[in-house]
Write a protein that holds these residues in place. Sequence first.
Motif, mmCIF file in Angstrom:
data_model
loop_
_atom_site.group_PDB
_atom_site.id
_atom_site.type_symbol
_atom_site.label_atom_id
_atom_site.label_comp_id
_atom_site.label_asym_id
_atom_site.label_seq_id
_atom_site.Cartn_x
_atom_site.Cartn_y
_atom_site.Cartn_z
ATOM 1 N N ASP A 165 0.844 -1.190 0.000
ATOM 2 C CA ASP A 165 0.000 0.000 0.000
ATOM 3 C C ASP A 165 0.883 1.245 0.000
ATOM 4 N N VAL A 166 0.655 2.115 -0.971
ATOM 5 C CA VAL A 166 1.403 3.373 -1.055
ATOM 6 C C VAL A 166 0.678 4.414 -0.217
ATOM 7 N N PRO A 167 1.326 5.001 0.788
ATOM 8 C CA PRO A 167 0.651 5.994 1.637
ATOM 9 C C PRO A 167 0.133 7.169 0.819
ATOM 10 N N SER A 168 -0.847 7.862 1.384
ATOM 11 C CA SER A 168 -1.452 9.009 0.710
ATOM 12 C C SER A 168 -0.404 10.084 0.448
ATOM 13 N N GLN A 169 -0.382 10.572 -0.793
ATOM 14 C CA GLN A 169 0.599 11.562 -1.215
ATOM 15 C C GLN A 169 -0.107 12.863 -1.604
ATOM 16 N N ASP A 170 0.490 13.987 -1.182
ATOM 17 C CA ASP A 170 -0.010 15.298 -1.582
ATOM 18 C C ASP A 170 0.532 15.635 -2.970
ATOM 19 N N THR A 188 7.505 8.434 -4.833
ATOM 20 C CA THR A 188 8.034 9.531 -5.649
ATOM 21 C C THR A 188 7.516 9.462 -7.081
ATOM 22 N N THR A 189 7.392 8.257 -7.628
ATOM 23 C CA THR A 189 6.882 8.114 -8.994
ATOM 24 C C THR A 189 5.425 8.525 -9.078
ATOM 25 N N LEU A 190 4.644 8.188 -8.046
ATOM 26 C CA LEU A 190 3.228 8.576 -8.027
ATOM 27 C C LEU A 190 3.085 10.092 -8.061
ATOM 28 N N ARG A 191 3.864 10.792 -7.250
ATOM 29 C CA ARG A 191 3.793 12.257 -7.246
ATOM 30 C C ARG A 191 4.286 12.840 -8.565
ATOM 31 N N SER A 192 5.342 12.275 -9.113
ATOM 32 C CA SER A 192 5.923 12.819 -10.338
ATOM 33 C C SER A 192 4.989 12.657 -11.529
ATOM 34 N N VAL A 193 4.396 11.477 -11.675
ATOM 35 C CA VAL A 193 3.543 11.208 -12.839
ATOM 36 C C VAL A 193 2.240 11.984 -12.747
ATOM 37 N N LEU A 194 1.578 11.952 -11.589
ATOM 38 C CA LEU A 194 0.296 12.636 -11.460
ATOM 39 C C LEU A 194 0.452 14.146 -11.512
ATOM 40 N N GLY A 195 1.605 14.678 -11.108
ATOM 41 C CA GLY A 195 1.819 16.117 -11.179
ATOM 42 C C GLY A 195 1.881 16.654 -12.592
ATOM 43 N N LYS A 196 2.048 15.767 -13.566
ATOM 44 C CA LYS A 196 2.101 16.187 -14.962
ATOM 45 C C LYS A 196 0.733 16.170 -15.635
ATOM 46 N N HIS A 197 -0.307 15.771 -14.916
ATOM 47 C CA HIS A 197 -1.638 15.655 -15.495
ATOM 48 C C HIS A 197 -2.618 16.560 -14.751
#
Length: 256
Positions: free
Chosen positions: A69-74, A116-125
Motif C-alpha cells: 500500500d502506497v501511503p497518501s501523497q499530496d 516519488t513516482t506517483l507524485r511525479s507522474v500525477l503532477g504532470k496531469h
Amino acid sequence: MIIWDFGWAGAVVLLIALAAASVRILREYERGVVFLLGRFWKVKGPGIILVVPGIQQMVRVDLRLVVMDVPSQDVISRDNVSVQVNAVVYFRVVDPQKAIIHVANFFEATSQLAQTTLRSVLGKHELDDMLAERERLNADIQQILDTQTDSWGIKVANVEIKHVDINESMVRAIARQAEAERERRAKVIHAEGELQASEKLLEAARVLAQSPQAMQLRYLQTLTNIAGDKSSTIVFPMPVDLMEALSKLAAARSGG
C-alpha cells in the motif's frame, strides 16, 4: 590445561550435531541466497539444503506476489489543484541474487520509489485526467516502476490508484462547473432543435406556396385539431392574401 578426549563417539556426536545445524528447509515459494565466506555462492531451493555453519550464510527470499500500500501523497496537478492520492502496488522478486545484493532493503526501496513516482507522474496531469483516465495513469506508473526496479530483480506486475481525495471547496467548484456544462449542452441542443425546426418550416412553406389548395387543407386540419381540444374559443387563421384583397376593396369603395 585440560584436554577433552571425545574419542570416536564424541566425533560421531559432533558430526551429527553439525549436520543437524546445516539442514535448512525452504518452501516452494522460497529461495535461499547462500554466501560462502562472505562471497555470493549460489541460489538454492526449494526443499532441503545444507548450509555449513560458520562458513556459509543464507538469506531467505520470498518469491510470492507482494501487495504494498502506497501511503497518501499530496499532489499538485498540472492545473494547480491540490489533491491527496494513494495507490497499491503489486510486485514480486524474480531474481533473488539481485534483490539481496544490489539493494539493502528491496521492499523499502520499492515503497519509496512508488511514492516519488506517483507524485511525479500525477503532477504532470490535470485533475480531470486523474479522475477519468486512471487506467492510462496506472499503466504509466507501472511501466516506470518496472523499468527502475528491473536492476533490483523486482517485477512490478500492476499499479492501481485507489483514491483521489479533493477538499470540499474544490468539490463545490467542480459541481458548479458540471452544472454549467450541462446548461451549456442544453442550450446548444435547444438551439440546434430550433435551427432544424426553422429549416423544416421553411421547406414546408415553400411546398405550400406552390399549391393554394394545400394551404386550404392545412387550414381545415388546424381547425379540426382545435375543435378536438374541447375549447370554447376557436381562432381561425385568416390568409394574408385575403386580408390584402379586402383592404384594397375597402380602399376602392371609400375612394369611389
